[in-house]
Design a protein around this motif. Structure first.
Motif, short mmCIF file in Angstrom:
data_model
loop_
_atom_site.label_atom_id
_atom_site.label_comp_id
_atom_site.label_asym_id
_atom_site.label_seq_id
_atom_site.Cartn_x
_atom_site.Cartn_y
_atom_site.Cartn_z
N THR A 22 0.84 -1.20 0.00
CA THR A 22 0.00 0.00 0.00
C THR A 22 0.87 1.25 0.00
OG1 THR A 22 -1.79 -1.12 1.17
CG2 THR A 22 -1.79 1.27 1.24
N ILE A 23 1.95 1.24 0.76
CA ILE A 23 2.85 2.40 0.82
C ILE A 23 3.46 2.67 -0.56
CG2 ILE A 23 4.94 3.35 1.88
CD1 ILE A 23 4.30 1.50 4.31
N GLY A 51 13.37 -1.55 15.19
CA GLY A 51 13.93 -2.86 14.87
C GLY A 51 13.11 -3.68 13.90
N ARG A 52 12.27 -3.02 13.11
CA ARG A 52 11.48 -3.74 12.12
C ARG A 52 11.14 -2.81 10.96
NH1 ARG A 52 5.99 -4.74 15.73
NH2 ARG A 52 5.56 -2.56 16.28
N MET A 53 10.61 -3.39 9.90
CA MET A 53 10.24 -2.63 8.71
C MET A 53 8.79 -2.94 8.37
SD MET A 53 13.71 -2.86 6.37
CE MET A 53 13.66 -4.64 6.05
N PRO A 54 8.14 -2.04 7.58
CA PRO A 54 8.72 -0.97 6.78
C PRO A 54 9.08 0.27 7.59
CG PRO A 54 6.34 -0.98 6.52
CD PRO A 54 6.68 -2.20 7.33
N VAL A 55 9.99 1.03 6.99
CA VAL A 55 10.38 2.34 7.51
C VAL A 55 10.35 3.32 6.35
CG1 VAL A 55 12.30 3.72 8.43
CG2 VAL A 55 11.79 1.46 9.41
N LEU A 56 9.77 4.49 6.59
CA LEU A 56 9.77 5.56 5.59
C LEU A 56 10.76 6.63 6.02
CD1 LEU A 56 8.30 6.62 2.97
CD2 LEU A 56 6.95 8.04 4.53
N VAL A 57 11.63 7.01 5.10
CA VAL A 57 12.58 8.10 5.34
C VAL A 57 12.20 9.26 4.43
CG1 VAL A 57 15.00 8.81 5.34
CG2 VAL A 57 14.40 6.41 5.83
N GLU A 58 11.86 10.39 5.03
CA GLU A 58 11.61 11.60 4.24
C GLU A 58 12.86 12.46 4.35
OE1 GLU A 58 8.34 15.20 3.71
OE2 GLU A 58 7.97 13.58 5.14
N LYS A 59 13.53 12.64 3.24
CA LYS A 59 14.84 13.27 3.23
C LYS A 59 14.76 14.75 3.60
CE LYS A 59 17.89 11.15 2.11
NZ LYS A 59 18.73 10.22 2.93
N LEU A 69 12.21 10.01 10.00
CA LEU A 69 12.00 8.57 9.91
C LEU A 69 10.69 8.19 10.59
CD1 LEU A 69 15.10 8.79 9.32
CD2 LEU A 69 15.32 6.54 10.39
N LEU A 70 9.94 7.32 9.93
CA LEU A 70 8.65 6.91 10.45
C LEU A 70 8.50 5.41 10.24
CD1 LEU A 70 6.10 8.29 11.65
CD2 LEU A 70 5.16 8.33 9.34
N SER A 71 8.03 4.72 11.29
CA SER A 71 7.79 3.28 11.18
C SER A 71 6.33 2.99 11.45
CB SER A 71 8.69 2.51 12.15
OG SER A 71 8.41 2.87 13.48
N GLU A 72 5.95 1.71 11.36
CA GLU A 72 4.58 1.21 11.48
C GLU A 72 3.83 1.49 10.17
OE1 GLU A 72 4.07 -0.74 13.94
OE2 GLU A 72 5.86 -0.11 14.99
N SER A 73 3.46 0.42 9.50
CA SER A 73 2.95 0.53 8.13
C SER A 73 1.73 1.43 8.01
CB SER A 73 2.64 -0.86 7.57
OG SER A 73 1.70 -1.55 8.39
N ARG A 74 0.74 1.25 8.87
CA ARG A 74 -0.47 2.06 8.71
C ARG A 74 -0.26 3.50 9.17
NH1 ARG A 74 -5.11 -1.42 11.25
NH2 ARG A 74 -3.36 -2.52 12.20
N THR A 75 0.67 3.74 10.09
CA THR A 75 1.04 5.11 10.43
C THR A 75 1.66 5.80 9.23
OG1 THR A 75 1.41 4.51 12.75
CG2 THR A 75 2.45 6.54 11.97
N ILE A 76 2.54 5.09 8.53
CA ILE A 76 3.15 5.63 7.32
C ILE A 76 2.08 5.94 6.28
CG2 ILE A 76 4.67 5.10 5.37
CD1 ILE A 76 6.30 3.34 7.36
N GLU A 77 1.15 5.00 6.09
CA GLU A 77 0.08 5.20 5.12
C GLU A 77 -0.71 6.47 5.44
OE1 GLU A 77 -0.72 0.40 4.67
OE2 GLU A 77 -2.41 1.74 4.99
N ARG A 78 -1.11 6.62 6.68
CA ARG A 78 -1.96 7.75 7.04
C ARG A 78 -1.20 9.08 6.98
NH1 ARG A 78 -4.91 3.60 11.11
NH2 ARG A 78 -6.59 3.11 9.68
N TYR A 79 0.07 9.04 7.25
CA TYR A 79 0.88 10.24 7.07
C TYR A 79 0.89 10.65 5.60
CZ TYR A 79 5.10 13.15 6.82
OH TYR A 79 5.99 14.17 6.59
N LEU A 80 1.10 9.68 4.72
CA LEU A 80 1.19 9.99 3.29
C LEU A 80 -0.15 10.45 2.72
CD1 LEU A 80 3.48 7.06 2.09
CD2 LEU A 80 4.09 9.48 2.24
N VAL A 81 -1.24 9.78 3.09
CA VAL A 81 -2.52 10.15 2.47
C VAL A 81 -2.95 11.55 2.90
CG1 VAL A 81 -3.28 7.78 2.16
CG2 VAL A 81 -3.96 9.00 4.25
#
Length: 223
Positions: A22-23, A51-59, A69-81
């Protein structure tokens, strides 16, 4: 800080659909600059925030010019949307999309949890999965019909929940089929006309062509 107004991202995950599909689709739909890294595991475990993935890095996104840096898949999704306008601003409309997303996540976790069960415990896990999967297809097919069976859950444009459900089906058809082929087939055989229309619509979505054109979902399922 970067001189560009367009964020640049790095997605860290394994070479599989899984929790990052989804990411990937959201980053593609947002038309941002992004790349993917597949760190060696478990060697890279200690370098990840939890200590786990996915991880999103926004440069260079932090105020001091450092990476965000942001971890947790659905947290990453909601940040992006929210950052890229792929979910409504209205709280109730957004919550409805997140509700469907969480229901799909529950089904996904139930699916991949089956492999840890043996004997009668496995049989119970399979039946529990089929029950929740059947309910999801029933409820979500109704929502798709109420929206005119146009391949979208809400309105006429690509949204977070369209992407998330599509990614779920891609994950079952790929990673799911590799670990539980019979159960993955059950899911694919359960696809209603409304879900098949969604697959067809999102396969043809221009915003996602860069990611899905080489392996469209319809090529993985029986119509």
């Amino acid at each position: 800080m970067s001189s560009s107004n367009t964020p640049s991202y790095v997605l860290r995950y394994f070479k599989m659909t899984g929790l990052a599909e989804t990411i990937r689709l959201l980053l593609t739909a947002a038309k941002v600059d992004w790349t993917e890294e597949n760190p060696e595991w478990p060697q890279a475990k200690a370098a990840q925030p939890f200590g786990r993935m996915p991880v999103l890095v926004e440069k260079e996104a932090n105020s001091d010019g450092s990476d965000f840096l942001l971890s947790e898949s659905r947290t990453i999704e909601r940040y992006l949307v929210r950052k890229h306008g792929l979910i409504p601003n209205d709280p109730m409309q957004a919550a409805r999309q997140e509700e469907i997303r969480d229901q799909v996540s529950d089904v996904t976790h139930q699916f991949f949890g089956i492999r840890w069960h043996k004997g009668e415990s496995r049989e119970e896990a399979v039946e529990k999965f089929k029950a929740i999967s059947d309910k999801m297809f029933e409820v979500h097919s109704r929502i798709l019909r109420e929206n005119g069976s146009n391949g979208h859950f809400f309105g006429n444009e690509l949204s977070y929940v369209d992407i998330a459900v599509y990614a779920f089906l891609r994950t079952i058809a790929t990673a799911g089929a590799s670990v539980e082929p019979d159960i993955a087939k059950y899911v694919m055989d359960s696809l209603t006309p409304e879900f098949k229309q969604l697959a067809k619509t999102i396969d043809a979505e221009p915003l996602l062509a860069a990611h899905v054109s080489k392996e469209p979902l319809l090529s993985m399922i029986s119509i």
